[in-house]
Scaffold this motif. Structure first.
Motif, PDB file in Angstrom:
ATOM      1  N   GLY A  21       0.807  -1.220   0.000  1.00  0.00           N
ATOM      2  CA  GLY A  21       0.000   0.000   0.000  1.00  0.00           C
ATOM      3  C   GLY A  21       0.834   1.260   0.000  1.00  0.00           C
ATOM      4  O   GLY A  21       0.477   2.260  -0.635  1.00  0.00           O
ATOM      5  N   GLU A  22       1.969   1.243   0.704  1.00  0.00           N
ATOM      6  CA  GLU A  22       2.844   2.409   0.755  1.00  0.00           C
ATOM      7  C   GLU A  22       3.457   2.700  -0.618  1.00  0.00           C
ATOM      8  O   GLU A  22       3.544   3.852  -1.042  1.00  0.00           O
ATOM      9  N   GLU A  23       3.888   1.649  -1.317  1.00  0.00           N
ATOM     10  CA  GLU A  23       4.462   1.848  -2.659  1.00  0.00           C
ATOM     11  C   GLU A  23       3.422   2.426  -3.612  1.00  0.00           C
ATOM     12  O   GLU A  23       3.719   3.325  -4.396  1.00  0.00           O
ATOM     13  N   ILE A  24       2.196   1.918  -3.534  1.00  0.00           N
ATOM     14  CA  ILE A  24       1.121   2.410  -4.396  1.00  0.00           C
ATOM     15  C   ILE A  24       0.813   3.867  -4.061  1.00  0.00           C
ATOM     16  O   ILE A  24       0.679   4.701  -4.952  1.00  0.00           O
ATOM     17  N   ALA A  25       0.740   4.198  -2.762  1.00  0.00           N
ATOM     18  CA  ALA A  25       0.467   5.578  -2.349  1.00  0.00           C
ATOM     19  C   ALA A  25       1.559   6.518  -2.843  1.00  0.00           C
ATOM     20  O   ALA A  25       1.278   7.625  -3.319  1.00  0.00           O
ATOM     21  N   PHE A  26       2.828   6.084  -2.749  1.00  0.00           N
ATOM     22  CA  PHE A  26       3.908   6.941  -3.229  1.00  0.00           C
ATOM     23  C   PHE A  26       3.829   7.131  -4.741  1.00  0.00           C
ATOM     24  O   PHE A  26       4.023   8.242  -5.240  1.00  0.00           O
ATOM     25  N   GLU A  28       1.212   7.136  -6.587  1.00  0.00           N
ATOM     26  CA  GLU A  28       0.124   8.083  -6.852  1.00  0.00           C
ATOM     27  C   GLU A  28       0.584   9.515  -6.590  1.00  0.00           C
ATOM     28  O   GLU A  28       0.308  10.423  -7.371  1.00  0.00           O
ATOM     29  N   PHE A  29       1.316   9.725  -5.473  1.00  0.00           N
ATOM     30  CA  PHE A  29       1.883  11.046  -5.181  1.00  0.00           C
ATOM     31  C   PHE A  29       2.825  11.474  -6.303  1.00  0.00           C
ATOM     32  O   PHE A  29       2.774  12.600  -6.783  1.00  0.00           O
ATOM     33  N   ARG A  30       3.701  10.563  -6.708  1.00  0.00           N
ATOM     34  CA  ARG A  30       4.682  10.870  -7.753  1.00  0.00           C
ATOM     35  C   ARG A  30       3.996  11.266  -9.054  1.00  0.00           C
ATOM     36  O   ARG A  30       4.406  12.213  -9.722  1.00  0.00           O
ATOM     37  N   GLY A 134       3.028   7.261  11.503  1.00  0.00           N
ATOM     38  CA  GLY A 134       1.844   7.694  10.777  1.00  0.00           C
ATOM     39  C   GLY A 134       2.114   8.368   9.447  1.00  0.00           C
ATOM     40  O   GLY A 134       1.193   8.815   8.765  1.00  0.00           O
ATOM     41  N   LEU A 135       3.374   8.461   9.049  1.00  0.00           N
ATOM     42  CA  LEU A 135       3.747   9.110   7.792  1.00  0.00           C
ATOM     43  C   LEU A 135       4.205   8.074   6.769  1.00  0.00           C
ATOM     44  O   LEU A 135       4.900   7.106   7.113  1.00  0.00           O
ATOM     45  N   LEU A 136       3.825   8.272   5.516  1.00  0.00           N
ATOM     46  CA  LEU A 136       4.348   7.462   4.423  1.00  0.00           C
ATOM     47  C   LEU A 136       5.824   7.812   4.287  1.00  0.00           C
ATOM     48  O   LEU A 136       6.188   8.980   4.185  1.00  0.00           O
ATOM     49  N   THR A 137       6.677   6.812   4.334  1.00  0.00           N
ATOM     50  CA  THR A 137       8.119   7.028   4.285  1.00  0.00           C
ATOM     51  C   THR A 137       8.678   6.251   3.098  1.00  0.00           C
ATOM     52  O   THR A 137       8.347   5.082   2.903  1.00  0.00           O
ATOM     53  N   ILE A 152       5.937  11.720   3.964  1.00  0.00           N
ATOM     54  CA  ILE A 152       4.757  12.363   3.386  1.00  0.00           C
ATOM     55  C   ILE A 152       3.586  12.184   4.346  1.00  0.00           C
ATOM     56  O   ILE A 152       3.331  11.076   4.821  1.00  0.00           O
ATOM     57  N   ASP A 153       2.850  13.275   4.615  1.00  0.00           N
ATOM     58  CA  ASP A 153       1.739  13.204   5.565  1.00  0.00           C
ATOM     59  C   ASP A 153       0.462  12.672   4.915  1.00  0.00           C
ATOM     60  O   ASP A 153       0.437  12.373   3.709  1.00  0.00           O
ATOM     61  N   GLU A 154      -0.601  12.572   5.722  1.00  0.00           N
ATOM     62  CA  GLU A 154      -1.860  11.999   5.248  1.00  0.00           C
ATOM     63  C   GLU A 154      -2.554  12.876   4.205  1.00  0.00           C
ATOM     64  O   GLU A 154      -3.455  12.412   3.515  1.00  0.00           O
ATOM     65  N   GLU A 155      -2.140  14.139   4.078  1.00  0.00           N
ATOM     66  CA  GLU A 155      -2.706  15.017   3.057  1.00  0.00           C
ATOM     67  C   GLU A 155      -1.898  14.973   1.755  1.00  0.00           C
ATOM     68  O   GLU A 155      -2.070  15.809   0.876  1.00  0.00           O
ATOM     69  N   ASN A 156      -0.984  14.021   1.662  1.00  0.00           N
ATOM     70  CA  ASN A 156      -0.149  13.817   0.487  1.00  0.00           C
ATOM     71  C   ASN A 156       0.828  14.965   0.263  1.00  0.00           C
ATOM     72  O   ASN A 156       1.120  15.336  -0.878  1.00  0.00           O
TER      73      ASN A 156
END
Length: 192
Positions: A21-26, A28-30, A134-137, A152-156
Motif C-alpha cells: 500500500g505504501e508503494e502504491i500511495a507513493f 500516486e503522489f509521484r 503515521g507518515l508514508l516514508t 509524506i503526511d496523510e494530506e499527500n
C-alpha cells in the motif's frame, strides 16, 4: 486441470506484481507531482559540511521545468534568488554571488537541495516504502552514492526529507506550506 493452470499462471503475478500500500500511495503522489503545473513550498534546510553546519529558510517554486529558490533566512543574505532550469546545473543569482560550498562531488549545495529533491521525487528509483509515525516514508535512490528519505503526511504533502551522500546525511529538510496545482487534464483523466 485448466483451472489449476490458470491459477498457477495468475498467482505469481498477484504475489510479485502488486506493490504494498505504501508503494502504491507513493506512486500516486509521484504521478501527481509529475503532472503538476506548479509547485511551491518553504523549507528549513540544514546542510552538514565536514567541519561546519549551515542553516537556511528557503522558498521554492516550480513553473513547468523552471525552478526558483529564494533565501528567506538568515537575514544577512535574505532575498538572494537562484533560478534553475530542470536538468541544468547552472545557477543565476540576482544581484549577488553566494559561495557556500558544495556538499558532494555532484555539486549539491543548500541552494540546489530543493530542486534536487523535487527531481528525485519525480523520477528516482523507489527502493523501499513503509509507514513511520503515521507518515508514508520512502527511500529513493537517484544514484549509487546518493539516497533520499522522504516523509509524506496523510494530506499527500512531503513534510521532511534527508539527502544522504556516501552513507552520510548531508542535508536535512523540513517542508511547510506545500502547494501543488495539478494539470487539469490529468485531474479530469483520473476522476471516476
Amino acid at each position: 486441470k485448466r483451472r489449476l493452470l490458470i491459477l498457477l499462471t495468475i498467482l505469481p503475478l498477484l504475489l510479485c506484481g502488486c506493490g504494498n500500500g505504501e508503494e502504491i500511495a507513493f506512486e500516486e503522489f509521484r504521478q501527481e507531482l509529475q503532472n503538476a503545473d506548479s509547485l511551491s513550498f518553504t523549507a528549513d534546510v540544514r546542510a552538514e559540511y565536514e567541519d561546519s553546519t549551515a542553516e537556511f529558510k528557503l522558498a521554492f517554486s516550480m513553473q513547468g521545468d523552471e525552478y526558483s529558490v529564494e533565501i528567506l533566512e538568515p537575514e544577512l543574505v535574505a532575498g538572494i534568488k537562484a533560478r534553475v532550469k530542470s536538468g541544468d546545473t547552472h545557477l543565476e543569482y540576482d544581484g549577488a554571488i553566494l559561495d557556500i560550498g558544495k556538499l558532494t562531488d555532484r555539486g549539491l549545495c543548500p541552494m540546489t537541495a530543493l530542486p534536487y529533491l523535487t527531481d528525485v521525487m519525480k523520477s528516482a528509483y523507489a527502493d523501499m516504502a513503509w509507514t513511520e509515525s503515521g507518515l508514508l516514508t520512502v527511500r529513493l535512490v537517484p544514484a549509487d552514492d546518493m539516497s533520499v528519505t522522504l516523509w509524506i503526511d496523510e494530506e499527500n504533502a512531503p513534510v521532511n526529507a534527508e539527502i544522504t551522500y556516501k552513507e552520510k546525511t548531508v542535508v536535512f529538510i523540513e517542508i511547510d506550506d506545500w502547494e501543488m496545482d495539478i494539470n487539469e487534464g490529468f485531474a479530469e483523466e483520473n476522476v471516476g
